[in-house]
Design a protein around this motif. Sequence first.
Motif, PDB file in Angstrom:
ATOM      1  N   GLU A 161       0.834  -1.192   0.000  1.00  0.00           N
ATOM      2  CA  GLU A 161       0.000   0.000   0.000  1.00  0.00           C
ATOM      3  C   GLU A 161       0.880   1.258   0.000  1.00  0.00           C
ATOM      4  O   GLU A 161       0.625   2.203  -0.742  1.00  0.00           O
ATOM      5  CB  GLU A 161      -0.883  -0.047   1.255  1.00  0.00           C
ATOM      6  CG  GLU A 161      -1.929   1.003   1.315  1.00  0.00           C
ATOM      7  CD  GLU A 161      -3.121   0.688   0.439  1.00  0.00           C
ATOM      8  OE1 GLU A 161      -3.033  -0.179  -0.441  1.00  0.00           O
ATOM      9  OE2 GLU A 161      -4.146   1.348   0.640  1.00  0.00           O
TER      10      GLU A 161
ATOM     11  N   LYS B  10     -19.369   3.856  -2.931  1.00  0.00           N
ATOM     12  CA  LYS B  10     -18.358   2.794  -2.875  1.00  0.00           C
ATOM     13  C   LYS B  10     -18.857   1.668  -1.987  1.00  0.00           C
ATOM     14  O   LYS B  10     -19.356   1.902  -0.890  1.00  0.00           O
ATOM     15  CB  LYS B  10     -17.038   3.344  -2.323  1.00  0.00           C
ATOM     16  CG  LYS B  10     -15.947   2.315  -2.171  1.00  0.00           C
ATOM     17  CD  LYS B  10     -15.374   1.885  -3.500  1.00  0.00           C
ATOM     18  CE  LYS B  10     -14.450   0.694  -3.363  1.00  0.00           C
ATOM     19  NZ  LYS B  10     -13.960   0.225  -4.656  1.00  0.00           N
ATOM     20  N   PHE B  12     -18.025  -2.347  -0.415  1.00  0.00           N
ATOM     21  CA  PHE B  12     -17.087  -3.458  -0.207  1.00  0.00           C
ATOM     22  C   PHE B  12     -17.925  -4.680   0.127  1.00  0.00           C
ATOM     23  O   PHE B  12     -18.463  -4.775   1.231  1.00  0.00           O
ATOM     24  CB  PHE B  12     -16.132  -3.167   0.944  1.00  0.00           C
ATOM     25  CG  PHE B  12     -15.217  -2.008   0.688  1.00  0.00           C
ATOM     26  CD1 PHE B  12     -14.145  -2.142  -0.182  1.00  0.00           C
ATOM     27  CD2 PHE B  12     -15.428  -0.787   1.295  1.00  0.00           C
ATOM     28  CE1 PHE B  12     -13.289  -1.076  -0.423  1.00  0.00           C
ATOM     29  CE2 PHE B  12     -14.583   0.276   1.062  1.00  0.00           C
ATOM     30  CZ  PHE B  12     -13.510   0.145   0.199  1.00  0.00           C
ATOM     31  N   THR B  43     -12.560   5.610   3.650  1.00  0.00           N
ATOM     32  CA  THR B  43     -12.831   5.318   2.239  1.00  0.00           C
ATOM     33  C   THR B  43     -12.821   6.598   1.412  1.00  0.00           C
ATOM     34  O   THR B  43     -12.222   6.654   0.330  1.00  0.00           O
ATOM     35  CB  THR B  43     -14.195   4.608   2.100  1.00  0.00           C
ATOM     36  OG1 THR B  43     -14.200   3.466   2.946  1.00  0.00           O
ATOM     37  CG2 THR B  43     -14.437   4.187   0.671  1.00  0.00           C
ATOM     38  N   ARG B  46      -9.294   7.738   0.996  1.00  0.00           N
ATOM     39  CA  ARG B  46      -8.541   6.901   0.055  1.00  0.00           C
ATOM     40  C   ARG B  46      -8.942   7.178  -1.386  1.00  0.00           C
ATOM     41  O   ARG B  46      -8.120   7.027  -2.296  1.00  0.00           O
ATOM     42  CB  ARG B  46      -8.701   5.426   0.411  1.00  0.00           C
ATOM     43  CG  ARG B  46      -7.962   5.037   1.712  1.00  0.00           C
ATOM     44  CD  ARG B  46      -8.319   3.630   2.157  1.00  0.00           C
ATOM     45  NE  ARG B  46      -8.044   2.666   1.102  1.00  0.00           N
ATOM     46  CZ  ARG B  46      -6.844   2.122   0.889  1.00  0.00           C
ATOM     47  NH1 ARG B  46      -5.842   2.436   1.673  1.00  0.00           N
ATOM     48  NH2 ARG B  46      -6.670   1.274  -0.087  1.00  0.00           N
ATOM     49  N   ILE B  47     -10.190   7.566  -1.595  1.00  0.00           N
ATOM     50  CA  ILE B  47     -10.608   7.933  -2.950  1.00  0.00           C
ATOM     51  C   ILE B  47      -9.908   9.236  -3.359  1.00  0.00           C
ATOM     52  O   ILE B  47      -9.393   9.359  -4.472  1.00  0.00           O
ATOM     53  CB  ILE B  47     -12.146   8.070  -3.028  1.00  0.00           C
ATOM     54  CG1 ILE B  47     -12.780   6.682  -2.931  1.00  0.00           C
ATOM     55  CG2 ILE B  47     -12.562   8.757  -4.332  1.00  0.00           C
ATOM     56  CD1 ILE B  47     -14.298   6.685  -2.823  1.00  0.00           C
ATOM     57  N   GLU B  52      -8.314   4.256  -4.055  1.00  0.00           N
ATOM     58  CA  GLU B  52      -9.559   3.504  -4.159  1.00  0.00           C
ATOM     59  C   GLU B  52     -10.367   4.124  -5.298  1.00  0.00           C
ATOM     60  O   GLU B  52     -10.336   5.339  -5.492  1.00  0.00           O
ATOM     61  CB  GLU B  52     -10.330   3.650  -2.839  1.00  0.00           C
ATOM     62  CG  GLU B  52     -11.183   2.486  -2.462  1.00  0.00           C
ATOM     63  CD  GLU B  52     -10.371   1.356  -1.850  1.00  0.00           C
ATOM     64  OE1 GLU B  52     -10.204   0.344  -2.552  1.00  0.00           O
ATOM     65  OE2 GLU B  52      -9.894   1.483  -0.704  1.00  0.00           O
TER      66      GLU B  52
END
Lengths: 259, 243
Positions: A161, B10, B12, B43, B46-47, B52
């Motif tokens: 990562e 999003k 998961f 999330t 991270r986008i 992501e």
Amino acid sequence: MDSFVTQKLGRPVGLAAMIFSWGLVALLSTALFSFAFSQLHYGWNWEAIWQYRNKFLQGWLMTLAISAASLLVSLIIGLLAALARRSAFLPVRYSAVLYVEIVRGTPLLVQILILFYVVANAFGMENRYLVGVLALSLFAGAYLAEMIRSGIESIRDSQLESARAIGLTRGQTYHYVIFPQLVRQLAPPLTGQFASIIKDSSLLSIIAVSEFTLNAQEVNAFTYSTLESYLPLALGYLLLTLPISLLSRVMERRFHFAT
Amino acid sequence: MRLEFGAISKQFGNHQALCDVSLSVPEFQSLAIIGPSGGGKTTLLRIIAGLEIPESGHLSIDGQRVNFSEEFLLSHRRSIGTVFQAYNLFPHLTARENVILPLVKVHGRSTDEAHAVVEALFERFELSRHADQRPAELSGGQQQRVAIVRAIAIKPRFLIFDEPTSALDPEMTAEVLDFIAELRGEGRDLIIVTHNMGFAREVSDHCLFIAEGHVLEEGRSAELFSKPQHPQLVNFLAKVLRY
């Protein structure tokens, strides 16, 4: 007396204490074996053995060659099996599991016999040296597969990562992150494996591969000098395995880092 | 900097991490994203970081649309400094080598140049003594500071912190938070996900409260923390500030 006791493994040892302790160990073991051999009523016949010195040398070189070839082939097999064990496709993964479990669970002796007299025979492979290298490689490959697999798995996802986050490409991630760690982790057990292969290669004598052990057996058969044939054999193997295990220890120290 | 989310979703597995997040965050220098665990804040971060890809929706940063293709995201990630919770550093490299690696291999700087950059940054942030140590020889706080230096060494457009202190003990937390506050003081743009409300309030000028995949409240931090409106935010702040 305190300087002969280390509280913790890995602590530096004083030079004088080290030399003295090694000397003590050498003295005791020499005493033990001198006593054992002195009790033996045996007519030593080193002259007969000396005549066959070239046979010993050839066998020794053959053992070295077979072991080196097997190390190389077992690395390839081990890498493929390790990747197969991580495969998402179940039949591939299970084949690798079966291979590793069977090879690690049965004696090498049996594997050599079956591979040579059954499998190689069925496929028309007649070169016993080739079969010998293959048998040793398949054997060592199963152990290497597990080492390589645990090596790959020990590299945390968080590192992959991080590699993505700093913008490394997939290739760069393998090159700069995964591969160097894998090499450092695998170098010590790999050298240890090489020492094992050298010793295990002695079993190839049962399919008449003319390596070190078989040649010693033959010299014994020619001269009826059993101890004189086998003592140089032990020495010859030690000559190969001792430097390798020393090298392995040096590398372990050099590459050691906690993750 | 400015952010604009357009109907971002999003998922998961069965878990809907973000549902249709649409929001325009006006000009800010430092944005804090807060909310309960599993609510979708990481999330969203991270986008933004390009780590992501949402199932649907679009994202604009400073009016520039982010294209969610792997080629674009690679260069997008390269322009941002991202710091995670822990284990940011590569264990086989020294602190110095960890900072040099992206400079040389990703950003094409010469080795000499990279060394000079690292020297200056380590000097400034009092890490010079640790330059040749591997991560395992550093404390958690030192590791995070090296990770932050690695993030700023590339001169990123902005910095992203994903709970940078949640794996640290209180003393080290202070050490890292001071560092981040200092960076903000220098005028660097940053986005931070944190559980540390006191720090979020102090360091950010804008704040998003995210729970159950929705942005339930957003606003200038001074107001959001002193006069929370949404009952869930009131509840959340009451809970995390109780002790």
